[in-house]
Design a protein around this motif. Structure first.
Motif, PDB file in Angstrom:
ATOM      1  N   LEU A  64       1.233  -1.072  -0.191  1.00 22.36           N
ATOM      2  CA  LEU A  64      -0.099   0.427  -0.082  1.00 22.36           C
ATOM      3  C   LEU A  64       0.758   1.806  -0.055  1.00 22.36           C
ATOM      4  O   LEU A  64       0.552   2.426  -0.594  1.00 22.36           O
ATOM      5  N   ILE A  65       1.936   1.593   0.627  1.00 19.75           N
ATOM      6  CA  ILE A  65       2.953   2.303   0.889  1.00 19.75           C
ATOM      7  C   ILE A  65       3.546   2.348  -0.454  1.00 19.75           C
ATOM      8  O   ILE A  65       3.751   3.770  -1.133  1.00 19.75           O
ATOM      9  N   ALA A  66       4.072   1.617  -0.918  1.00 23.98           N
ATOM     10  CA  ALA A  66       5.303   1.478  -1.872  1.00 23.98           C
ATOM     11  C   ALA A  66       3.849   1.795  -3.627  1.00 23.98           C
ATOM     12  O   ALA A  66       4.463   2.872  -4.670  1.00 23.98           O
ATOM     13  N   ALA A  67       2.459   1.827  -3.207  1.00 21.80           N
ATOM     14  CA  ALA A  67       2.083   2.082  -4.137  1.00 21.80           C
ATOM     15  C   ALA A  67       1.166   3.856  -4.307  1.00 21.80           C
ATOM     16  O   ALA A  67       0.719   4.154  -5.152  1.00 21.80           O
ATOM     17  N   SER A  68       1.891   4.224  -3.608  1.00 26.26           N
ATOM     18  CA  SER A  68       0.976   5.638  -3.095  1.00 26.26           C
ATOM     19  C   SER A  68       2.649   6.446  -2.778  1.00 26.26           C
ATOM     20  O   SER A  68       2.921   6.114  -1.383  1.00 26.26           O
ATOM     21  N   PRO A  69       2.727   6.769  -4.148  1.00 27.96           N
ATOM     22  CA  PRO A  69       4.097   8.293  -3.328  1.00 27.96           C
ATOM     23  C   PRO A  69       4.508   9.445  -2.668  1.00 27.96           C
ATOM     24  O   PRO A  69       5.286   9.280  -1.890  1.00 27.96           O
ATOM     25  N   LEU A  70       3.144   9.640  -2.097  1.00 25.63           N
ATOM     26  CA  LEU A  70       2.921  10.600  -1.250  1.00 25.63           C
ATOM     27  C   LEU A  70       2.601   9.784   0.101  1.00 25.63           C
ATOM     28  O   LEU A  70       3.403  10.361   1.280  1.00 25.63           O
ATOM     29  N   ALA A  71       2.183   8.605   0.136  1.00 21.86           N
ATOM     30  CA  ALA A  71       1.945   8.243   1.457  1.00 21.86           C
ATOM     31  C   ALA A  71       4.473   7.457   1.638  1.00 21.86           C
ATOM     32  O   ALA A  71       4.228   7.499   3.322  1.00 21.86           O
ATOM     33  N   PHE A  72       4.527   7.236   0.574  1.00 22.21           N
ATOM     34  CA  PHE A  72       6.103   6.686   0.987  1.00 22.21           C
ATOM     35  C   PHE A  72       6.874   7.925   1.506  1.00 22.21           C
ATOM     36  O   PHE A  72       7.594   7.297   2.091  1.00 22.21           O
ATOM     37  N   ASP A  73       6.586   8.759   1.169  1.00 18.35           N
ATOM     38  CA  ASP A  73       6.847  10.224   1.200  1.00 18.35           C
ATOM     39  C   ASP A  73       6.973  10.851   2.661  1.00 18.35           C
ATOM     40  O   ASP A  73       7.798  10.535   3.475  1.00 18.35           O
ATOM     41  N   ALA A  74       5.360  10.025   2.664  1.00 19.22           N
ATOM     42  CA  ALA A  74       5.183  11.398   4.294  1.00 19.22           C
ATOM     43  C   ALA A  74       5.960   9.648   5.192  1.00 19.22           C
ATOM     44  O   ALA A  74       6.707  10.735   6.240  1.00 19.22           O
ATOM     45  N   ALA A  75       5.535   8.456   5.035  1.00 17.72           N
ATOM     46  CA  ALA A  75       6.469   8.110   5.594  1.00 17.72           C
ATOM     47  C   ALA A  75       7.691   8.191   6.079  1.00 17.72           C
ATOM     48  O   ALA A  75       9.012   7.242   7.245  1.00 17.72           O
ATOM     49  N   ARG A  76       8.320   8.288   4.814  1.00 17.12           N
ATOM     50  CA  ARG A  76      10.200   7.922   4.593  1.00 17.12           C
ATOM     51  C   ARG A  76      10.699   9.633   5.578  1.00 17.12           C
ATOM     52  O   ARG A  76      11.282   9.832   6.496  1.00 17.12           O
ATOM     53  N   LEU A  77      10.449  10.658   5.600  1.00 17.55           N
ATOM     54  CA  LEU A  77      10.325  11.794   6.263  1.00 17.55           C
ATOM     55  C   LEU A  77       9.676  11.919   7.324  1.00 17.55           C
ATOM     56  O   LEU A  77      11.249  11.982   8.361  1.00 17.55           O
ATOM     57  N   LEU A  78       8.435  11.008   8.151  1.00 19.56           N
ATOM     58  CA  LEU A  78       8.656  11.083   9.467  1.00 19.56           C
ATOM     59  C   LEU A  78       9.971  10.282  10.087  1.00 19.56           C
ATOM     60  O   LEU A  78      10.200  10.490  11.164  1.00 19.56           O
ATOM     61  N   GLY A  79       9.921   9.046   9.728  1.00 22.66           N
ATOM     62  CA  GLY A  79      10.988   8.198   9.551  1.00 22.66           C
ATOM     63  C   GLY A  79      12.259   9.015   9.930  1.00 22.66           C
ATOM     64  O   GLY A  79      13.197   8.497  11.010  1.00 22.66           O
ATOM     65  N   ALA A 134      17.022  10.220   0.535  1.00 21.31           N
ATOM     66  CA  ALA A 134      17.260   8.815  -0.392  1.00 21.31           C
ATOM     67  C   ALA A 134      15.855   8.914  -1.862  1.00 21.31           C
ATOM     68  O   ALA A 134      14.708  10.149  -1.291  1.00 21.31           O
ATOM     69  N   ALA A 135      16.200   8.656  -2.809  1.00 25.65           N
ATOM     70  CA  ALA A 135      15.085   8.948  -4.245  1.00 25.65           C
ATOM     71  C   ALA A 135      14.194   8.350  -3.438  1.00 25.65           C
ATOM     72  O   ALA A 135      13.818   7.543  -2.318  1.00 25.65           O
ATOM     73  N   THR A 136      12.819   8.948  -3.733  1.00 28.22           N
ATOM     74  CA  THR A 136      11.462   8.289  -3.200  1.00 28.22           C
ATOM     75  C   THR A 136      10.188   7.427  -4.397  1.00 28.22           C
ATOM     76  O   THR A 136      11.774   7.064  -4.967  1.00 28.22           O
ATOM     77  N   ALA A 137       9.681   7.219  -3.754  1.00 32.56           N
ATOM     78  CA  ALA A 137       8.803   6.168  -4.611  1.00 32.56           C
ATOM     79  C   ALA A 137       8.649   6.342  -6.182  1.00 32.56           C
ATOM     80  O   ALA A 137       8.166   5.394  -6.841  1.00 32.56           O
ATOM     81  N   ALA A 138       8.186   7.238  -6.730  1.00 36.74           N
ATOM     82  CA  ALA A 138       7.883   8.118  -7.499  1.00 36.74           C
ATOM     83  C   ALA A 138       9.391   7.940  -8.319  1.00 36.74           C
ATOM     84  O   ALA A 138       9.221   7.866  -9.358  1.00 36.74           O
TER      85      ALA A 138
END
Length: 141
Positions: A64-79, A134-138
């Motif tokens: 689910l996170i990989a399918a949504s670049p916005l969710a991936f970026d949010a999780a990555r930046l929060l982490g 790091a590179a984003t999901a997009a």
């Protein structure tokens, strides 16, 4: 994720959870500084995190996170922000002596001296910066 792939993942996770590493250091340090009861709470927290991680992986949250670049970026930046905060906090608190629970300040100081604590804090900061840049999901680089 297929059952076979998840089983292999779970077995590797068990190996990583039971081998010595930062989680063990956290439990040892908490037990030495605050006593056995708090040390056992640290162990319970680490095992809860492991079960939660395995459960979310089995539920497919990664897909689910990989399918949504916005969710991936949010999780990555929060982490990244959490890791940088933990590193800065560890760096600043490295000079503060730990409270001993009957084991003696000398033993605690020998195991967790200021430079080791600052080196570990620097690793958190570096990992957070690398994770944040790091590179984003997009696929941006």
């Amino acid at each position: 994720m297929s059952f076979e792939a998840w089983t292999i993942f779970a077995l590797f996770w068990v190996v990583f959870v039971v081998t010595p590493g930062p989680n063990h250091l956290n439990c040892i340090q908490t037990g030495m500084a605050h006593g056995m009861r708090r040390g056992l709470w640290a162990v319970a927290a680490i095992l809860t995190q492991a079960v939660l991680f395995l459960s979310l992986s089995a539920a497919g949250i990664t897909a689910l996170i990989a399918a949504s670049p916005l969710a991936f970026d949010a999780a990555r930046l929060l982490g990244a922000a959490v890791l940088i905060w933990l590193g800065l906090r560890g760096w600043l608190l490295a000079r503060r002596p730990g409270r001993s629970a009957g084991l003696g300040r000398a033993a605690l100081g020998a195991v967790f001296n200021i430079w080791l604590r600052r080196a570990l804090a620097s690793c958190f900061i570096a990992y957070g910066v690398l994770l944040g840049s790091a590179a984003t999901a997009a696929g941006r680089v």
